[in-house]
Write a protein that holds these residues in place. Structure first.
Motif, mmCIF file in Angstrom:
data_model
loop_
_atom_site.group_PDB
_atom_site.id
_atom_site.type_symbol
_atom_site.label_atom_id
_atom_site.label_comp_id
_atom_site.label_asym_id
_atom_site.label_seq_id
_atom_site.Cartn_x
_atom_site.Cartn_y
_atom_site.Cartn_z
ATOM 1 N N ALA A 235 0.842 -1.204 0.000
ATOM 2 C CA ALA A 235 0.000 0.000 0.000
ATOM 3 C C ALA A 235 0.876 1.251 0.000
ATOM 4 N N ILE A 265 2.077 -0.677 9.742
ATOM 5 C CA ILE A 265 1.715 -1.744 8.788
ATOM 6 C C ILE A 265 0.645 -2.596 9.464
ATOM 7 N N ALA A 268 -1.515 -7.451 6.846
ATOM 8 C CA ALA A 268 -2.315 -8.269 5.916
ATOM 9 C C ALA A 268 -1.536 -9.541 5.578
ATOM 10 N N ALA A 290 -4.713 -4.517 15.387
ATOM 11 C CA ALA A 290 -4.067 -4.731 14.077
ATOM 12 C C ALA A 290 -3.487 -6.148 14.031
HETATM 13 C C1 LIG Z 1 -2.767 -10.462 -4.738
HETATM 14 C C2 LIG Z 1 -2.303 -9.497 -3.679
HETATM 15 C C3 LIG Z 1 -0.953 -9.397 -3.425
HETATM 16 C C4 LIG Z 1 -0.495 -8.515 -2.440
HETATM 17 N N1 LIG Z 1 0.850 -8.452 -2.180
HETATM 18 C C5 LIG Z 1 1.273 -7.659 -1.160
HETATM 19 C C6 LIG Z 1 2.651 -7.619 -0.810
HETATM 20 O O1 LIG Z 1 3.513 -8.250 -1.436
HETATM 21 N N2 LIG Z 1 3.021 -6.837 0.231
HETATM 22 C C7 LIG Z 1 2.118 -6.094 0.963
HETATM 23 O O2 LIG Z 1 2.533 -5.401 1.908
HETATM 24 N N3 LIG Z 1 0.813 -6.108 0.629
HETATM 25 C C8 LIG Z 1 0.372 -6.854 -0.415
HETATM 26 N N4 LIG Z 1 -0.941 -6.831 -0.752
HETATM 27 C C9 LIG Z 1 -1.812 -5.809 -0.119
HETATM 28 C C10 LIG Z 1 -2.300 -6.185 1.267
HETATM 29 O O3 LIG Z 1 -3.491 -6.945 1.161
HETATM 30 C C11 LIG Z 1 -2.595 -4.911 2.098
HETATM 31 O O4 LIG Z 1 -3.520 -4.113 1.395
HETATM 32 C C12 LIG Z 1 -1.366 -4.063 2.397
HETATM 33 O O5 LIG Z 1 -0.336 -4.874 2.929
HETATM 34 C C13 LIG Z 1 -1.739 -2.978 3.410
HETATM 35 O O6 LIG Z 1 -0.649 -2.137 3.616
HETATM 36 P P1 LIG Z 1 -0.538 -1.278 4.952
HETATM 37 O O7 LIG Z 1 -0.551 -2.199 6.114
HETATM 38 O O8 LIG Z 1 0.598 -0.354 4.792
HETATM 39 O O9 LIG Z 1 -1.844 -0.360 4.886
HETATM 40 P P2 LIG Z 1 -3.176 -0.371 5.732
HETATM 41 O O10 LIG Z 1 -3.889 -1.658 5.603
HETATM 42 O O11 LIG Z 1 -3.889 0.877 5.344
HETATM 43 O O12 LIG Z 1 -2.704 -0.269 7.241
HETATM 44 C C14 LIG Z 1 -2.143 0.868 7.807
HETATM 45 C C15 LIG Z 1 -1.903 0.571 9.276
HETATM 46 O O13 LIG Z 1 -1.296 1.697 9.882
HETATM 47 C C16 LIG Z 1 -1.894 1.934 11.146
HETATM 48 N N5 LIG Z 1 -1.762 3.371 11.426
HETATM 49 C C17 LIG Z 1 -2.393 4.409 10.813
HETATM 50 N N6 LIG Z 1 -1.949 5.585 11.311
HETATM 51 C C18 LIG Z 1 -1.034 5.281 12.257
HETATM 52 C C19 LIG Z 1 -0.234 6.066 13.126
HETATM 53 N N7 LIG Z 1 -0.260 7.403 13.085
HETATM 54 N N8 LIG Z 1 0.589 5.430 13.981
HETATM 55 C C20 LIG Z 1 0.644 4.071 14.038
HETATM 56 N N9 LIG Z 1 -0.098 3.280 13.224
HETATM 57 C C21 LIG Z 1 -0.915 3.878 12.344
HETATM 58 C C22 LIG Z 1 -3.326 1.485 11.001
HETATM 59 O O14 LIG Z 1 -3.864 1.134 12.275
HETATM 60 C C23 LIG Z 1 -3.179 0.280 10.067
HETATM 61 O O15 LIG Z 1 -3.002 -0.922 10.802
HETATM 62 C C24 LIG Z 1 -1.417 -7.704 -1.727
HETATM 63 C C25 LIG Z 1 -2.779 -7.823 -1.998
HETATM 64 C C26 LIG Z 1 -3.221 -8.701 -2.963
HETATM 65 C C27 LIG Z 1 -4.692 -8.807 -3.222
#
Ligand SMILES: Cc1cc2nc3c(=O)[nH]c(=O)nc-3n(C[C@H](O)[C@H](O)[C@H](O)COP(=O)(O)OP(=O)(O)OC[C@H]3O[C@@H](n4cnc5c(N)ncnc54)[C@H](O)[C@@H]3O)c2cc1C
Length: 320
Positions: A235, A265, A268, A290
């Motif tokens: 993301a 993070i 996921a 989380a």
């Molecule tokens: C086929 C497929 C393949 C994928 N491959 C990958 C891959 O290789 N790698 C990958 O990473 N994802 C992959 N994904 C995407 C995955 O499903 C998630 O959407 C992604 O990992 C989410 O990234 P994130 O945790 O950064 O974002 P989000 O899900 O938006 O999470 C953000 C987090 O930050 C926290 N947060 C927000 N603000 C603060 C703050 N100020 N202080 C502390 N915490 C905070 C929130 O509570 C939340 O837990 C894939 C998805 C699919 C469908």
């Protein structure tokens, strides 16, 4: 006992350290192994792998192999494999994953990618490999006379030299493949970084979407202090907060450092697939529910924009 052909990966005239994981695979599988070094300048680079206990270091030094075009490498690897090898092993790097299935295709061989374990059961090699985005492990055997595997760098730690000096032998470049002639090499644009490579780093500081435009401002001081590589969730990469080559996960790099910081993070399953083998996981997230906390060894429920700078300040004090 299997006779294994380890394929060395070259970059800038040197053997890449990732090759050492394929050597560890060969050692763990038992039997004997040789190392094939191919590329322009392979003759000079071969000296880097003569101390790992290989029966032979085979060298194909040719300008045709100057660039990492898998279609140019596959015919020579397949030809050498036919000269008495049971298994062709590469490290599951970008190059390895590109070349291995092509070699398997040429040999009509079964191919098991992303091996995370190997053992010899009554003379048959049994492989362990992740399936369903790393949520389960399958054990498999390959029934073709020659087998092709790629070994995960995160599971097979880099081999150390074992002494001795393997004899070096030249091998000929195989006849060029029609597929290779249809490919024009335009260039390689690799990100230059002072930081360790994600696959080789002992410490990784990874950030998620929560960091927004402050991704580097917040994470770099911590990474600098720890001599760490920087990783990112998909993301964060998709949003443009971090470059794509930093992505960790199912569709990014698979890593297993000693220490992995997951900062902002969510955890996921696709992200966990790339880092849950890390020895110690530290998560900082403001949401106590989380999913990342389910795999974390240490969890801090906090706003990362306060917690990370505080951590940097305390680490600076502690390290003087
Ligand atoms: C086929 C497929 C393949 C994928 N491959 C990958 C891959 O290789 N790698 C990958 O990473 N994802 C992959 N994904 C995407 C995955 O499903 C998630 O959407 C992604 O990992 C989410 O990234 P994130 O945790 O950064 O974002 P989000 O899900 O938006 O999470 C953000 C987090 O930050 C926290 N947060 C927000 N603000 C603060 C703050 N100020 N202080 C502390 N915490 C905070 C929130 O509570 C939340 O837990 C894939 C998805 C699919 C469908």
């Amino acid at each position: 006992m299997p006779n294994i052909l380890v394929i060395a990966e070259m970059l800038d005239g040197k053997v890449r350290k990732s090759t050492h994981s394929a050597i560890t695979f060969a050692r763990n599988a038992g039997g004997t192994f040789s190392i094939l070094v191919l590329g322009q300048g392979a003759k000079a680079a071969a000296a880097e792998v003569t101390g790992f206990g290989a029966q032979k270091v085979l060298v194909c030094d040719d300008p045709y192999l100057a660039n990492p075009v898998a279609e140019r490498f596959a015919p020579t690897i397949a030809a050498v494999a036919k000269s008495g090898f049971d298994v062709v092993a590469v490290t599951a790097s970008s190059f390895g994953k590109d070349v291995a299935p092509r070699v398997a295709g040429k040999l009509g061989a079964g191919y098991a990618p992303d091996i995370s374990g190997v053992k010899d059961e009554g003379g048959k090699l049994v492989y362990k490999r992740p399936v369903f985005a790393g949520n389960a492990y399958a054990t498999c055997t390959i029934n073709t006379p020659v087998q092709v595997v790629s070994a995960r760098q995160s599971e097979f730690s880099a081999a150390e030299p074992s002494g001795g000096a393997s004899p070096v032998e030249d091998v000929a470049l195989a006849a060029k493949d029609a597929a290779a002639e249809r490919i024009e090499y335009l260039g390689l644009s690799a990100a230059k970084s002072e930081r360790p490579d994600l696959g080789e780093a002992r410490v990784i500081v990874a950030g998620g979407r929560a960091l927004k435009e402050q991704f580097a401002t917040v994470l770099d001081p911590l990474a600098n202090l720890l001599g760490a590589a920087v990783g990112a969730s998909r993301a964060a990469c998709d949003a443009g907060y971090a470059p794509a080559e930093l992505q960790v996960g199912q569709t990014g790099r698979v890593v297993a450092p000693r220490l992995y910081f997951a900062i902002g993070i969510s955890g996921a399953i696709q992200h966990l697939a790339g880092m849950k083998g890390s020895k110690t996981i530290v998560a900082i997230n403001k949401d106590p529910d989380a999913p990342i906390f389910q795999v974390a060894d240490y969890g801090l429920v906090a706003d990362l924009f306060n917690a990370v700078p505080e951590l940097v300040t305390e680490l600076k004090k502690a390290t003087g």
